[in-house]
Design a protein around this motif. Structure first.
Motif, PDB file in Angstrom:
ATOM      1  N   UNK A   9       0.694  -0.912  -0.040  1.00  0.00           N
ATOM      2  CA  UNK A   9       0.102   0.022  -0.084  1.00  0.00           C
ATOM      3  C   UNK A   9       0.935   1.393  -0.111  1.00  0.00           C
ATOM      4  N   UNK A  10       1.975   1.058   0.749  1.00  0.00           N
ATOM      5  CA  UNK A  10       2.886   2.434   0.737  1.00  0.00           C
ATOM      6  C   UNK A  10       3.611   2.846  -0.838  1.00  0.00           C
ATOM      7  N   UNK A  11       3.526   1.753  -1.417  1.00  0.00           N
ATOM      8  CA  UNK A  11       4.026   2.141  -2.831  1.00  0.00           C
ATOM      9  C   UNK A  11       3.135   2.520  -3.692  1.00  0.00           C
TER      10      UNK A  11
END
Length: 81
Positions: A9-11
């Motif tokens: 998700x952070x990417x």
């Protein structure tokens, strides 16, 4: 690359847009895709003429949507979802 698994998700939040690509599994639709591609390869101008009206309608819809875009308001909860 699907074989490498899902992106974290952070990417994903670094991308403004992304697409999920899936394989067509319906045999009738798969045959239709191949037939359309073969038709295009053999007679591209005829193929383009056959689809010109549909393409123009899509262009018109896109232009209309672009004109409406400045007035679109999205609820905060949906924006942060």
């Amino acid at each position: 690359n699907p074989e490498e698994g899902e992106l974290r998700p952070q990417l994903l939040d670094r991308f403004g847009m992304h697409a999920e690509i899936r394989t067509v599994k319906d045999p009738i639709l798969r045959v239709k895709v191949v037939e359309e591609r073969t038709s295009f390869d053999q007679t591209p101008m005829v193929w383009m003429e056959n689809y010109e009206a549909q393409q123009q309608e899509l262009r018109n819809r896109i232009v209309s949507a672009q004109k409406l875009l400045p007035s679109v308001q999205i609820d905060y909860d949906l924006r942060v979802k």
